[in-house]
Enzyme design. Sequence first.
Site, PDB file in Angstrom:
ATOM      1  CE1 TYR A  25      -1.983 -10.019   7.224  1.00 30.35           C
ATOM      2  CE2 TYR A  25      -0.883 -11.870   8.300  1.00 30.35           C
ATOM      3  CZ  TYR A  25      -0.876 -10.844   7.371  1.00 30.35           C
ATOM      4  OH  TYR A  25       0.236 -10.648   6.576  1.00 30.35           O
ATOM      5  CB  SER A 107       7.549 -13.023   5.783  1.00 29.22           C
ATOM      6  OG  SER A 107       6.978 -11.874   5.176  1.00 29.22           O
ATOM      7  CD  GLN A 128       8.513 -12.594   1.110  1.00 33.65           C
ATOM      8  OE1 GLN A 128       8.614 -12.209   2.278  1.00 33.65           O
ATOM      9  NE2 GLN A 128       7.926 -11.869   0.185  1.00 33.65           N
ATOM     10  CE1 TYR A 130       5.305  -9.980  -0.828  1.00 34.82           C
ATOM     11  CE2 TYR A 130       6.060  -9.449   1.383  1.00 34.82           C
ATOM     12  CZ  TYR A 130       5.207 -10.118   0.536  1.00 34.82           C
ATOM     13  OH  TYR A 130       4.239 -10.939   1.069  1.00 34.82           O
ATOM     14  CB  THR A 156       6.746 -12.680  -3.012  1.00 32.87           C
ATOM     15  OG1 THR A 156       7.024 -13.692  -2.034  1.00 32.87           O
ATOM     16  CG2 THR A 156       5.247 -12.646  -3.266  1.00 32.87           C
ATOM     17  NE  ARG A 165      -5.140  -9.873   2.879  1.00 32.17           N
ATOM     18  CZ  ARG A 165      -3.949  -9.508   2.429  1.00 32.17           C
ATOM     19  NH1 ARG A 165      -3.687  -9.458   1.137  1.00 32.17           N
ATOM     20  NH2 ARG A 165      -2.995  -9.162   3.257  1.00 32.17           N
ATOM     21  CE  LYS A 252       4.744 -18.175  -1.181  1.00 32.43           C
ATOM     22  NZ  LYS A 252       3.646 -17.174  -1.238  1.00 32.43           N
ATOM     23  CG  HIS A 276       0.087 -13.598  -1.749  1.00 34.41           C
ATOM     24  ND1 HIS A 276       1.324 -13.168  -2.175  1.00 34.41           N
ATOM     25  CD2 HIS A 276      -0.045 -13.127  -0.486  1.00 34.41           C
ATOM     26  CE1 HIS A 276       1.901 -12.442  -1.231  1.00 34.41           C
ATOM     27  NE2 HIS A 276       1.087 -12.412  -0.184  1.00 34.41           N
ATOM     28  NE  ARG A 279      -2.809 -13.271   3.115  1.00 33.75           N
ATOM     29  CZ  ARG A 279      -3.413 -12.856   4.226  1.00 33.75           C
ATOM     30  NH1 ARG A 279      -4.451 -13.546   4.722  1.00 33.75           N
ATOM     31  NH2 ARG A 279      -3.006 -11.776   4.847  1.00 33.75           N
TER      32      ARG A 279
END
Length: 388
Positions: A25, A107, A128, A130, A156, A165, A252, A276, A279
Amino acid sequence: MPTITHIGDLQALAKKRVPRMFYDYVDSGSWTETTYRENESDLQAIRFRQRVAVDIAKRSTATTMIDVPVSMPVALAPTGLTGMQHADGEILAARAAERFGVPFTLSTMSICSIEDVAAQTAAPFWFQLYMMKDRDFIRSLINRAKAANCGALMLTLDLPVGGQRHKDIRNGLSAPPKPTLANLLNLATKPGWCKGMLGTRRYGFGNIVGHVKGVEDVSTLSAWTMAQFDPSLNWRDVEWVKKEWGGKLILKGILDAEDAQRGVDCGADSVVVSNHGGRQLDGASSTISALPAVVDAIGSRAEVWMDGGVRSGQDVLKALALGARGTMIGRAFLYGLGAMGEAGVTRCLEIIHKELDVSMALCGRTDVQSIDRETLLSHTLPAFCSPR
């Protein structure tokens, strides 16, 4: 314990200790992983200008990042699933950062919650965020960050939809790991990790589980986030977040100079040049190649930081020479955490600090403020480093 001299040593230890799905990961990028690799290779291509007979007896790496005193211009980036690299990982990383004198960023997708980290640390950390469709949930996260005395909010911007991924899909990523035969066989080879996990109650997503109905593990979280990540995210939303938060705002996920300017217009105190970690958009610019244009566009209106590919103090020095006021590390500290827990994060910071200090000295620089493009060997700079 083997001698640990650089971040690669910590990475090798982490690979031995951490279950495959969680190591992969961290050690992965989207699709072909081209951008992931170029974040590092583009940094490595830059050369220093060595100077001699300069009085470097008194040196300091200390500076500030959005008015926060730091022992070096490095902050720990927000990383999801940190608590799956090592039991209580977010708490351990935050403690190590606090003692070393650098910022820690928690996060939204952490295992330990905002409240968990606040209860175990004294220094204000950053949180952080989202942007999600459920604005009431976003507002509640902002209020929880305020209650925890977080020093800044980091929004972000580069995840309106999720990148793919391949390793995560193949490994069936979940937290905690699902008891499949493959996972059980792999866990049997990671006794230290398993022992640590038996000693903690933190297995889920602390900022979400208990706050969102039906979200309990990575699989249920994935379904929820795919429905919640907001592809309509726009600059009005950034202005709304700034108003709701009211404090220092860091944006970010910026790679484009025009986007950086818009972000500052919306009230950003800092923008982080970031893809990122390679990613999200595979084939996007490396962060070091995008940095100079963003710095030139922003000027002194806000601080510009950079993450992506930073594995050494020399990488930090190169970013500073191209105009960054600070850097953020993600994989580097996660390797330390996976390898040795809190002590590994501390060792990561020690390594980067020493590399930065020694490289500054050999380039004839005694403080962070004196680092500029003259620190680099101009005739070997890639085209993206050329003055604009």
